[in-house]
Scaffold this motif. Structure first.
Motif, mmCIF file in Angstrom:
data_model
loop_
_atom_site.group_PDB
_atom_site.id
_atom_site.type_symbol
_atom_site.label_atom_id
_atom_site.label_comp_id
_atom_site.label_asym_id
_atom_site.label_seq_id
_atom_site.Cartn_x
_atom_site.Cartn_y
_atom_site.Cartn_z
ATOM 1 N N GLY A 77 0.821 -1.198 0.000
ATOM 2 C CA GLY A 77 0.000 0.000 0.000
ATOM 3 C C GLY A 77 0.855 1.247 0.000
ATOM 4 O O GLY A 77 0.358 2.363 0.006
ATOM 5 N N ASP A 78 2.163 1.060 0.012
ATOM 6 C CA ASP A 78 3.091 2.182 0.117
ATOM 7 C C ASP A 78 3.694 2.584 -1.223
ATOM 8 O O ASP A 78 4.688 3.313 -1.257
ATOM 9 C CB ASP A 78 4.236 1.838 1.086
ATOM 10 C CG ASP A 78 3.716 1.596 2.494
ATOM 11 O OD1 ASP A 78 2.724 2.234 2.883
ATOM 12 O OD2 ASP A 78 4.304 0.763 3.191
ATOM 13 N N GLY A 79 3.154 2.073 -2.314
ATOM 14 C CA GLY A 79 3.677 2.439 -3.624
ATOM 15 C C GLY A 79 4.842 1.562 -4.052
ATOM 16 O O GLY A 79 5.160 0.555 -3.431
ATOM 17 N N PHE A 80 5.478 1.986 -5.127
ATOM 18 C CA PHE A 80 6.576 1.238 -5.742
ATOM 19 C C PHE A 80 7.891 1.853 -5.278
ATOM 20 O O PHE A 80 8.230 2.965 -5.686
ATOM 21 C CB PHE A 80 6.431 1.315 -7.272
ATOM 22 C CG PHE A 80 7.414 0.481 -8.036
ATOM 23 C CD1 PHE A 80 7.249 -0.888 -8.138
ATOM 24 C CD2 PHE A 80 8.503 1.062 -8.670
ATOM 25 C CE1 PHE A 80 8.145 -1.669 -8.852
ATOM 26 C CE2 PHE A 80 9.406 0.299 -9.394
ATOM 27 C CZ PHE A 80 9.221 -1.070 -9.481
ATOM 28 N N PRO A 81 8.633 1.174 -4.403
ATOM 29 C CA PRO A 81 9.797 1.790 -3.754
ATOM 30 C C PRO A 81 11.110 1.731 -4.534
ATOM 31 O O PRO A 81 12.166 2.005 -3.987
ATOM 32 C CB PRO A 81 9.921 0.976 -2.465
ATOM 33 C CG PRO A 81 9.465 -0.389 -2.860
ATOM 34 C CD PRO A 81 8.349 -0.151 -3.870
ATOM 35 N N TYR A 82 11.055 1.369 -5.807
ATOM 36 C CA TYR A 82 12.278 1.201 -6.594
ATOM 37 C C TYR A 82 12.422 2.320 -7.622
ATOM 38 O O TYR A 82 11.453 2.978 -7.979
ATOM 39 C CB TYR A 82 12.262 -0.153 -7.323
ATOM 40 C CG TYR A 82 12.144 -1.333 -6.401
ATOM 41 C CD1 TYR A 82 13.280 -1.907 -5.847
ATOM 42 C CD2 TYR A 82 10.903 -1.865 -6.074
ATOM 43 C CE1 TYR A 82 13.181 -3.001 -4.991
ATOM 44 C CE2 TYR A 82 10.794 -2.951 -5.210
ATOM 45 C CZ TYR A 82 11.936 -3.509 -4.671
ATOM 46 O OH TYR A 82 11.834 -4.576 -3.827
ATOM 47 N N SER A 83 13.631 2.483 -8.145
ATOM 48 C CA SER A 83 13.849 3.478 -9.202
ATOM 49 C C SER A 83 13.248 2.969 -10.509
ATOM 50 O O SER A 83 12.974 1.774 -10.659
ATOM 51 C CB SER A 83 15.345 3.734 -9.382
ATOM 52 O OG SER A 83 15.931 2.680 -10.135
ATOM 53 N N ASP A 84 13.072 3.871 -11.463
ATOM 54 C CA ASP A 84 12.520 3.492 -12.764
ATOM 55 C C ASP A 84 13.458 2.584 -13.549
ATOM 56 O O ASP A 84 13.046 1.948 -14.507
ATOM 57 C CB ASP A 84 12.196 4.739 -13.595
ATOM 58 C CG ASP A 84 10.961 5.476 -13.096
ATOM 59 O OD1 ASP A 84 10.381 5.070 -12.077
ATOM 60 O OD2 ASP A 84 10.585 6.478 -13.733
ATOM 61 N N ASP A 85 14.736 2.535 -13.156
ATOM 62 C CA ASP A 85 15.708 1.685 -13.845
ATOM 63 C C ASP A 85 15.962 0.358 -13.126
ATOM 64 O O ASP A 85 16.730 -0.466 -13.621
ATOM 65 C CB ASP A 85 17.041 2.422 -13.990
ATOM 66 C CG ASP A 85 16.938 3.576 -14.974
ATOM 67 O OD1 ASP A 85 16.333 3.399 -16.040
ATOM 68 O OD2 ASP A 85 17.463 4.659 -14.665
ATOM 69 N N ALA A 86 15.338 0.146 -11.975
ATOM 70 C CA ALA A 86 15.569 -1.090 -11.217
ATOM 71 C C ALA A 86 15.101 -2.297 -12.028
ATOM 72 O O ALA A 86 13.993 -2.303 -12.568
ATOM 73 C CB ALA A 86 14.830 -1.034 -9.879
ATOM 74 N N SER A 87 15.950 -3.318 -12.109
ATOM 75 C CA SER A 87 15.622 -4.542 -12.833
ATOM 76 C C SER A 87 14.591 -5.343 -12.057
ATOM 77 O O SER A 87 14.824 -5.718 -10.912
ATOM 78 C CB SER A 87 16.889 -5.381 -13.023
ATOM 79 O OG SER A 87 16.556 -6.685 -13.443
ATOM 80 N N PHE A 88 13.439 -5.610 -12.693
ATOM 81 C CA PHE A 88 12.388 -6.386 -12.032
ATOM 82 C C PHE A 88 12.911 -7.748 -11.584
ATOM 83 O O PHE A 88 12.672 -8.184 -10.466
ATOM 84 C CB PHE A 88 11.194 -6.613 -12.967
ATOM 85 C CG PHE A 88 10.453 -5.369 -13.376
ATOM 86 C CD1 PHE A 88 10.428 -4.228 -12.585
ATOM 87 C CD2 PHE A 88 9.761 -5.346 -14.570
ATOM 88 C CE1 PHE A 88 9.719 -3.100 -12.972
ATOM 89 C CE2 PHE A 88 9.046 -4.215 -14.971
ATOM 90 C CZ PHE A 88 9.040 -3.095 -14.169
#
Length: 89
Positions: A23-34
């Motif tokens: 519920g806290d959103g997506f805590p990674y950078s836009d370049d983080a490898s899934f």
């Protein structure tokens, strides 16, 4: 009137709610490898492919499901934009 959420924001929201169960959103950078960061697994990739097709009105063929297209917010949003606005050959 609020502008429509960006492709990046829609992807982050889907990942946070449906794959990270956060519920806290997506805590990674836009370049983080899934896959490299363990954000999603192979089943998660399939859920993401289905979401992207429905949400953005594009057809994703199996040969397009590659790390080049589906391994970060940045690469996936660029892929969606290319599919939505194909360049004439």
């Amino acid at each position: 009137m609020n502008p429509a959420p960006s492709i990046e924001d829609q992807l982050k929201d889907f990942l946070a709610k449906n794959l990270l169960f956060s519920g806290d959103g997506f805590p990674y950078s836009d370049d983080a490898s899934f896959l490299g960061e363990g954000i999603i697994d192979s089943l998660g990739v399939m859920q993401l492919v289905e979401f992207v097709g429905k949400q953005f009105g594009i057809t994703v063929v199996q040969t397009e499901v590659t790390p080049e297209h589906f391994d970060s917010i940045r690469s996936l949003s660029a892929f969606v934009r290319r599919k939505q606005n194909p360049q004439p050959s």
